[in-house]
Enzyme design. Structure first.
Site, PDB file in Angstrom:
ATOM      1  N   ARG A   1       0.806  -1.228   0.000  1.00  0.00           N
ATOM      2  CA  ARG A   1       0.000   0.000   0.000  1.00  0.00           C
ATOM      3  C   ARG A   1       0.839   1.279   0.000  1.00  0.00           C
ATOM      4  NH1 ARG A   1      -3.040  -3.314   3.276  1.00  0.00           N
ATOM      5  NH2 ARG A   1      -4.963  -3.991   2.252  1.00  0.00           N
TER       6      ARG A   1
ATOM      7  N   LYS B   1       3.413  11.826 -10.914  1.00  0.00           N
ATOM      8  CA  LYS B   1       2.670  10.881 -11.767  1.00  0.00           C
ATOM      9  C   LYS B   1       3.560   9.654 -11.953  1.00  0.00           C
ATOM     10  CE  LYS B   1      -0.043  13.956 -14.738  1.00  0.00           C
ATOM     11  NZ  LYS B   1      -0.210  14.419 -16.132  1.00  0.00           N
TER      12      LYS B   1
ATOM     13  N   GLU C   1      11.154  19.745 -23.673  1.00  0.00           N
ATOM     14  CA  GLU C   1      10.263  19.996 -22.518  1.00  0.00           C
ATOM     15  C   GLU C   1      10.691  21.259 -21.770  1.00  0.00           C
ATOM     16  OE1 GLU C   1       7.540  18.288 -22.117  1.00  0.00           O
ATOM     17  OE2 GLU C   1       7.862  16.241 -22.832  1.00  0.00           O
TER      18      GLU C   1
ATOM     19  N   LYS D   1       8.199  23.468 -13.383  1.00  0.00           N
ATOM     20  CA  LYS D   1       7.276  22.318 -13.324  1.00  0.00           C
ATOM     21  C   LYS D   1       6.773  22.130 -11.897  1.00  0.00           C
ATOM     22  CE  LYS D   1       5.835  17.817 -14.280  1.00  0.00           C
ATOM     23  NZ  LYS D   1       5.940  16.553 -14.933  1.00  0.00           N
TER      24      LYS D   1
ATOM     25  N   GLU E   1      -4.161  17.837 -11.678  1.00  0.00           N
ATOM     26  CA  GLU E   1      -4.416  18.287 -13.055  1.00  0.00           C
ATOM     27  C   GLU E   1      -5.884  18.636 -13.324  1.00  0.00           C
ATOM     28  OE1 GLU E   1      -1.945  16.301 -15.983  1.00  0.00           O
ATOM     29  OE2 GLU E   1      -3.426  16.741 -17.532  1.00  0.00           O
TER      30      GLU E   1
ATOM     31  N   ARG F   1      -2.250  22.733 -14.289  1.00  0.00           N
ATOM     32  CA  ARG F   1      -1.293  21.689 -14.699  1.00  0.00           C
ATOM     33  C   ARG F   1      -1.511  21.286 -16.156  1.00  0.00           C
ATOM     34  NH1 ARG F   1       0.856  16.449 -11.163  1.00  0.00           N
ATOM     35  NH2 ARG F   1       2.346  15.758 -12.731  1.00  0.00           N
TER      36      ARG F   1
ATOM     37  N   ASN G   1       0.542  20.396 -20.959  1.00  0.00           N
ATOM     38  CA  ASN G   1       0.242  19.556 -22.128  1.00  0.00           C
ATOM     39  C   ASN G   1       0.435  20.296 -23.451  1.00  0.00           C
ATOM     40  OD1 ASN G   1      -0.475  17.345 -20.555  1.00  0.00           O
ATOM     41  ND2 ASN G   1      -2.553  18.116 -20.261  1.00  0.00           N
TER      42      ASN G   1
ATOM     43  N   HIS H   1       1.526  18.625 -26.726  1.00  0.00           N
ATOM     44  CA  HIS H   1       1.372  17.182 -26.542  1.00  0.00           C
ATOM     45  C   HIS H   1       0.155  16.590 -27.257  1.00  0.00           C
ATOM     46  CE1 HIS H   1       4.536  17.736 -23.646  1.00  0.00           C
ATOM     47  NE2 HIS H   1       4.578  16.440 -23.374  1.00  0.00           N
TER      48      HIS H   1
ATOM     49  N   HIS I   1       1.607  13.742 -29.181  1.00  0.00           N
ATOM     50  CA  HIS I   1       1.324  12.326 -28.902  1.00  0.00           C
ATOM     51  C   HIS I   1       0.847  11.601 -30.159  1.00  0.00           C
ATOM     52  CE1 HIS I   1       0.902  12.775 -24.274  1.00  0.00           C
ATOM     53  NE2 HIS I   1       2.078  12.308 -24.604  1.00  0.00           N
TER      54      HIS I   1
ATOM     55  N   HIS J   1      10.331  11.098 -27.385  1.00  0.00           N
ATOM     56  CA  HIS J   1       9.133  11.838 -26.971  1.00  0.00           C
ATOM     57  C   HIS J   1       9.285  13.354 -27.220  1.00  0.00           C
ATOM     58  CE1 HIS J   1       5.711  12.997 -24.504  1.00  0.00           C
ATOM     59  NE2 HIS J   1       6.500  13.793 -23.809  1.00  0.00           N
TER      60      HIS J   1
HETATM   61  P1  NAD Z   1      14.374   6.660 -20.572  1.00  0.00           P
HETATM   62  O1  NAD Z   1      14.193   6.512 -19.127  1.00  0.00           O
HETATM   63  O2  NAD Z   1      14.016   5.502 -21.438  1.00  0.00           O
HETATM   64  O3  NAD Z   1      15.895   7.065 -20.850  1.00  0.00           O
HETATM   65  C1  NAD Z   1      16.334   7.235 -22.182  1.00  0.00           C
HETATM   66  C2  NAD Z   1      17.585   6.391 -22.460  1.00  0.00           C
HETATM   67  O4  NAD Z   1      18.703   6.988 -21.829  1.00  0.00           O
HETATM   68  C3  NAD Z   1      17.503   4.970 -21.911  1.00  0.00           C
HETATM   69  O5  NAD Z   1      18.112   4.102 -22.814  1.00  0.00           O
HETATM   70  C4  NAD Z   1      18.323   5.050 -20.640  1.00  0.00           C
HETATM   71  O6  NAD Z   1      18.876   3.816 -20.258  1.00  0.00           O
HETATM   72  C5  NAD Z   1      19.389   6.013 -21.034  1.00  0.00           C
HETATM   73  N1  NAD Z   1      20.034   6.749 -19.951  1.00  0.00           N
HETATM   74  C6  NAD Z   1      19.443   7.267 -18.855  1.00  0.00           C
HETATM   75  N2  NAD Z   1      20.320   7.995 -18.167  1.00  0.00           N
HETATM   76  C7  NAD Z   1      21.503   7.923 -18.824  1.00  0.00           C
HETATM   77  C8  NAD Z   1      22.768   8.498 -18.604  1.00  0.00           C
HETATM   78  N3  NAD Z   1      23.004   9.337 -17.594  1.00  0.00           N
HETATM   79  N4  NAD Z   1      23.746   8.211 -19.493  1.00  0.00           N
HETATM   80  C9  NAD Z   1      23.498   7.394 -20.547  1.00  0.00           C
HETATM   81  N5  NAD Z   1      22.319   6.850 -20.820  1.00  0.00           N
HETATM   82  C10 NAD Z   1      21.314   7.122 -19.954  1.00  0.00           C
HETATM   83  O7  NAD Z   1      13.567   7.898 -21.178  1.00  0.00           O
HETATM   84  P2  NAD Z   1      13.294   9.392 -20.690  1.00  0.00           P
HETATM   85  O8  NAD Z   1      13.294  10.200 -21.920  1.00  0.00           O
HETATM   86  O9  NAD Z   1      14.142   9.798 -19.559  1.00  0.00           O
HETATM   87  O10 NAD Z   1      11.804   9.293 -20.130  1.00  0.00           O
HETATM   88  C11 NAD Z   1      10.731   8.914 -20.960  1.00  0.00           C
HETATM   89  C12 NAD Z   1       9.654   8.326 -20.101  1.00  0.00           C
HETATM   90  O11 NAD Z   1       9.243   9.295 -19.143  1.00  0.00           O
HETATM   91  C13 NAD Z   1       8.424   7.933 -20.877  1.00  0.00           C
HETATM   92  O12 NAD Z   1       8.014   6.651 -20.463  1.00  0.00           O
HETATM   93  C14 NAD Z   1       7.389   8.969 -20.467  1.00  0.00           C
HETATM   94  O13 NAD Z   1       6.078   8.472 -20.486  1.00  0.00           O
HETATM   95  C15 NAD Z   1       7.831   9.302 -19.077  1.00  0.00           C
HETATM   96  N6  NAD Z   1       7.400  10.637 -18.604  1.00  0.00           N
HETATM   97  C16 NAD Z   1       6.776  10.708 -17.420  1.00  0.00           C
HETATM   98  C17 NAD Z   1       6.364  11.936 -16.934  1.00  0.00           C
HETATM   99  C18 NAD Z   1       5.692  12.025 -15.598  1.00  0.00           C
HETATM  100  O14 NAD Z   1       5.213  13.102 -15.230  1.00  0.00           O
HETATM  101  N7  NAD Z   1       5.654  10.961 -14.833  1.00  0.00           N
HETATM  102  C19 NAD Z   1       6.597  13.107 -17.666  1.00  0.00           C
HETATM  103  C20 NAD Z   1       7.266  12.995 -18.887  1.00  0.00           C
HETATM  104  C21 NAD Z   1       7.670  11.756 -19.353  1.00  0.00           C
HETATM  105 ZN    ZN Z   2       6.166  15.390 -22.466  1.00  0.00          ZN
END
Ligand code: NAD
Ligand code: ZN
Length: 346
Positions: free
Chosen positions: A106, A128, A170, A208, A218, A222, A226, A229, A233, A248
């Site tokens: 939990r 999130k 972003e 942020k 949201e 918030r 978007n 997006h 998306h 992304h």
């Molecule tokens: P990711 O976590 O897949 O990282 C991108 C790549 O970089 C991966 O291959 C990872 O292994 C590599 N990597 C990470 N740190 C590294 C470093 N220091 N050196 C070398 N390689 C490294 O992707 P991301 O772009 O960080 O995040 C995308 C994800 O975040 C998506 O799933 C998206 O939905 C989510 N997201 C969530 C929110 C939220 O509010 N929760 C907001 C935006 C995006």
């Molecule tokens: Zn985004």
């Protein structure tokens, strides 16, 4: 909530001394295990027992199978409710690690140590958490705040350029929707490198965090996050389905170009302002060919976006540079005009 780490990670050690968790669970992916974990371990000064869990890298791992695997490992480790999960990675790790922590027994405490630019400026902040399911992104998840977010810009030195640029999109969004000065500072960055971006990270994170503090669930402001997006998306999904996935942030940048033009069509910003913003965005994010995506498939995807209700597409647009708005209903005619405009940028 957000703390910058010095080279000795002293802020993290002080936090752990104060919190006194029963156990530390460090979650990393294969890349952060290789590039970031050594720096964490060499500085960790604690008697608290810890375990390391490594998963493969990539969005494909943001699944219920991964979550189940992690819940099982926590049970094997006899992790109790006073343990602390340390998510060391990009958005995938902070999303899935936060989800697992917030549901195991939990909910147990977790902190985020984002290692990508997108993770630092966006995904690690705001509470999130979630996983993808049945081709729907982030469809299962929780709103759960990390205890703390620690960021260490030097982690970005090993990040591939495309990932750095994805996070930069972003950051630009944060400037456009909330802080004109941040936008201007960012568009004066001539070279996208960890060294040139480092000084702007804290500001972007604060923007942020401020928005989330006002509207955690949201309901209103918030939604301004978007911006870019709705089109973004749709493009992201189509690239994934039809050819190669694009990061992304790349899709969001295309979406911001479209939604800036749409802000002009909706008479919020002048043609001149729209042209200036679009020229700045195009400097970093050159045109991506969307000629093989039909207007119908793009609009259908936008209608399915979770921001909509009652069958109408709702947008978060720009009121002006540095101020976003939300819940803007737009005619199909303006959506099509926008797609025609984007295609002409080729
Ligand atoms: P990711 O976590 O897949 O990282 C991108 C790549 O970089 C991966 O291959 C990872 O292994 C590599 N990597 C990470 N740190 C590294 C470093 N220091 N050196 C070398 N390689 C490294 O992707 P991301 O772009 O960080 O995040 C995308 C994800 O975040 C998506 O799933 C998206 O939905 C989510 N997201 C969530 C929110 C939220 O509010 N929760 C907001 C935006 C995006
Ligand atoms: Zn985004």
């Amino acid at each position: 909530m957000i703390s910058l780490l010095d080279d000795d990670f002293s802020a993290l050690n002080e936090f752990l001394t104060e919190l006194k968790p029963s156990q530390l669970i460090i979650l990393a992916d294969e890349n952060t295990h290789e590039y970031c974990l050594p720096q964490l371990l060499v500085n960790l000064e604690t008697e608290i027992p810890f375990e390391i869990i490594e998963i493969e890298a990539g969005e494909d791992l943001k699944t219920i199978e991964t979550a189940t695997h992690l819940w099982e490992i926590l049970a094997e480790f006899k992790t109790d409710r006073n343990a602390l999960v340390i998510n060391l990675g990009g958005g995938v790790i902070t999303d899935v690690g936060g989800f697992v922590a917030s549901t195991y027994k939990r909910g147990i405490k977790f902190i985020n140590i984002p290692t990508t630019l997108l993770g630092m400026c966006d995904a690690s902040i705001g509470g999130k958490t979630g996983i993808d399911h049945a081709f729907l992104k982030n469809i299962i998840g929780t709103f759960s705040q990390p205890e703390k977010i620690f960021f260490y810009p030097k982690f970005l030195k090993t990040l591939p350029f495309e990932e750095l640029r994805s996070g930069f999109a972003e950051m630009l969004k944060h400037g456009l929707i909330a802080d004109e000065k941040h936008w201007k500072d960012l568009i004066s960055v001539t070279e996208l490198s960890a060294d040139h971006l480092e000084m702007h990270i804290n500001k972007s994170m604060q923007i942020k965090q401020n928005v989330v503090d006002i509207d955690f669930k949201e309901q209103n402001v918030r939604k301004t996050l978007n911006f870019g997006h709705t089109f973004g998306h749709a493009f992201e999904s189509l690239f994934l389905k039809k050819e190669n996935a694009i990061p992304h942030g790349e899709a969001v940048a295309m979406g911001m170009i479209c939604e800036t033009y749409l802000s002009f069509l909706q008479k919020y910003i002048s043609a001149e302002t729209s042209d200036q913003i679009i020229a700045a965005l195009q400097f970093y994010f050159p045109y991506q060919d969307i000629s093989h995506f039909s207007n119908e498939e793009i609009t259908l995807l936008m209608l399915n976006d979770k921001k909509n209700d009652s069958g109408k597409i709702k947008f978060s647009l720009l009121e002006t540079v540095g101020k976003g708005n939300f819940d803007i209903e737009v005619s199909e005619e303006n959506v099509i005009k926008t797609l025609d405009f984007y295609r002409k940028l080729s």
